[in-house]
Design a protein around this motif. Sequence first.
Motif, mmCIF file in Angstrom:
data_model
loop_
_atom_site.group_PDB
_atom_site.id
_atom_site.type_symbol
_atom_site.label_atom_id
_atom_site.label_comp_id
_atom_site.label_asym_id
_atom_site.label_seq_id
_atom_site.Cartn_x
_atom_site.Cartn_y
_atom_site.Cartn_z
ATOM 1 N N ILE A 1 2.920 -0.595 4.593
ATOM 2 C CA ILE A 1 2.091 0.595 4.775
ATOM 3 C C ILE A 1 2.950 1.852 4.955
ATOM 4 O O ILE A 1 4.120 1.778 5.320
ATOM 5 N N GLU A 2 2.326 2.978 4.715
ATOM 6 C CA GLU A 2 2.972 4.283 4.843
ATOM 7 C C GLU A 2 3.119 4.656 6.329
ATOM 8 O O GLU A 2 2.484 4.049 7.199
ATOM 9 N N PRO A 3 3.942 5.670 6.639
ATOM 10 C CA PRO A 3 4.184 6.050 8.036
ATOM 11 C C PRO A 3 2.932 6.432 8.827
ATOM 12 O O PRO A 3 2.804 6.057 9.996
ATOM 13 N N GLN A 4 1.999 7.168 8.209
ATOM 14 C CA GLN A 4 0.817 7.617 8.968
ATOM 15 C C GLN A 4 -0.025 6.445 9.490
ATOM 16 O O GLN A 4 -0.335 6.398 10.681
ATOM 17 N N PRO A 5 -0.428 5.482 8.650
ATOM 18 C CA PRO A 5 -1.189 4.363 9.200
ATOM 19 C C PRO A 5 -0.372 3.523 10.189
ATOM 20 O O PRO A 5 -0.929 2.996 11.156
ATOM 21 N N ILE B 1 1.233 -9.083 9.403
ATOM 22 C CA ILE B 1 2.456 -8.339 9.687
ATOM 23 C C ILE B 1 2.366 -7.046 8.897
ATOM 24 O O ILE B 1 2.118 -7.064 7.693
ATOM 25 N N CYS B 2 2.567 -5.920 9.584
ATOM 26 C CA CYS B 2 2.606 -4.617 8.914
ATOM 27 C C CYS B 2 4.039 -4.098 8.973
ATOM 28 O O CYS B 2 4.651 -4.077 10.045
ATOM 29 N N ILE B 3 4.565 -3.712 7.813
ATOM 30 C CA ILE B 3 5.925 -3.208 7.711
ATOM 31 C C ILE B 3 5.864 -1.816 7.089
ATOM 32 O O ILE B 3 5.149 -1.593 6.116
ATOM 33 N N CYS B 4 6.643 -0.903 7.648
ATOM 34 C CA CYS B 4 6.716 0.462 7.123
ATOM 35 C C CYS B 4 8.051 0.643 6.391
ATOM 36 O O CYS B 4 9.097 0.804 7.035
ATOM 37 N N PRO B 5 8.047 0.599 5.063
ATOM 38 C CA PRO B 5 9.291 0.750 4.301
ATOM 39 C C PRO B 5 10.025 2.060 4.585
ATOM 40 O O PRO B 5 11.251 2.098 4.543
ATOM 41 N N HIS B 6 9.292 3.112 4.886
ATOM 42 C CA HIS B 6 9.914 4.410 5.178
ATOM 43 C C HIS B 6 10.848 4.295 6.386
ATOM 44 O O HIS B 6 11.979 4.785 6.362
ATOM 45 N N VAL B 7 10.381 3.637 7.441
ATOM 46 C CA VAL B 7 11.204 3.428 8.641
ATOM 47 C C VAL B 7 12.315 2.431 8.326
ATOM 48 O O VAL B 7 13.468 2.611 8.734
ATOM 49 N N ALA B 8 11.980 1.380 7.586
ATOM 50 C CA ALA B 8 12.969 0.366 7.213
ATOM 51 C C ALA B 8 14.112 0.976 6.414
ATOM 52 O O ALA B 8 15.276 0.591 6.581
ATOM 53 N N GLU B 9 13.799 1.928 5.556
ATOM 54 C CA GLU B 9 14.828 2.567 4.734
ATOM 55 C C GLU B 9 15.855 3.296 5.604
ATOM 56 O O GLU B 9 17.068 3.194 5.379
ATOM 57 N N LYS B 10 15.391 3.994 6.619
ATOM 58 C CA LYS B 10 16.292 4.692 7.540
ATOM 59 C C LYS B 10 17.156 3.698 8.315
ATOM 60 O O LYS B 10 18.353 3.905 8.485
ATOM 61 N N GLN B 11 16.540 2.624 8.776
ATOM 62 C CA GLN B 11 17.269 1.616 9.541
ATOM 63 C C GLN B 11 18.299 0.910 8.666
ATOM 64 O O GLN B 11 19.405 0.601 9.121
ATOM 65 N N ALA B 12 17.951 0.642 7.417
ATOM 66 C CA ALA B 12 18.872 -0.021 6.494
ATOM 67 C C ALA B 12 20.104 0.858 6.263
ATOM 68 O O ALA B 12 21.235 0.352 6.248
ATOM 69 N N ALA B 13 19.894 2.154 6.094
ATOM 70 C CA ALA B 13 21.013 3.076 5.884
ATOM 71 C C ALA B 13 21.939 3.078 7.103
ATOM 72 O O ALA B 13 23.161 3.046 6.964
ATOM 73 N N GLU C 1 0.831 -1.206 0.000
ATOM 74 C CA GLU C 1 0.000 0.000 0.000
ATOM 75 C C GLU C 1 0.866 1.256 0.000
ATOM 76 O O GLU C 1 0.410 2.315 0.418
ATOM 77 N N THR C 2 2.110 1.123 -0.459
ATOM 78 C CA THR C 2 3.040 2.238 -0.438
ATOM 79 C C THR C 2 3.483 2.588 -1.852
ATOM 80 O O THR C 2 3.141 1.897 -2.811
ATOM 81 N N THR C 3 4.304 3.625 -1.942
ATOM 82 C CA THR C 3 4.889 4.014 -3.228
ATOM 83 C C THR C 3 6.215 3.300 -3.466
ATOM 84 O O THR C 3 6.817 3.466 -4.521
#
Length: 149
Positions: free
Chosen positions: A41-45, A87-99, A7-9
């Motif tokens: 999902i996106e950060p807001q949800p 399971i709900c995963i937020c790629p936006h948060v994951a991207e920061k953690q991966a970096a 459900e994300t970009t």
Amino acid sequence: MTEVINETTYDIDCHEFVLLADHVLTAMHVSTAVELNIVFIEPQPMEELHVRWLDLPGPTDVMSFPMDELQPGTPEKLTPAGTLGDICICPHVAEKQAAEAGHSIAEEMLMLATHGMLHLLGYDHAEEAEREEMFTLQRKLLLTFLATR
């Protein structure tokens, strides 16, 4: 049956997460007929879920919502079919953690999905002994999956 919903970009290889789920469930002696949903999902949800269920501010990386409270099986007796959960995963948060960790966002999200599946199977990391067991198993499952790719 694993369903992966984006459900994300973010561009996510949903099939890879289905393969990961099959790997983890097989290794944990869980029938692959269980129902599992992995939702990106996106950060807001994600923040709304985080506040609602854990009363913590801001979005988090992953949250697990068990349904039938299934446990790992054994080689002799698989966990029966049922609904493992979501399971709900937020790629936006994951991207920061991966970096911060120095690896790809794909690897981070595969790790988060593995982490979420272990939570759905009853593992936790509140106590140090639980943490050691869960994170060792998580690392083993992810590394054996990545070795097959």
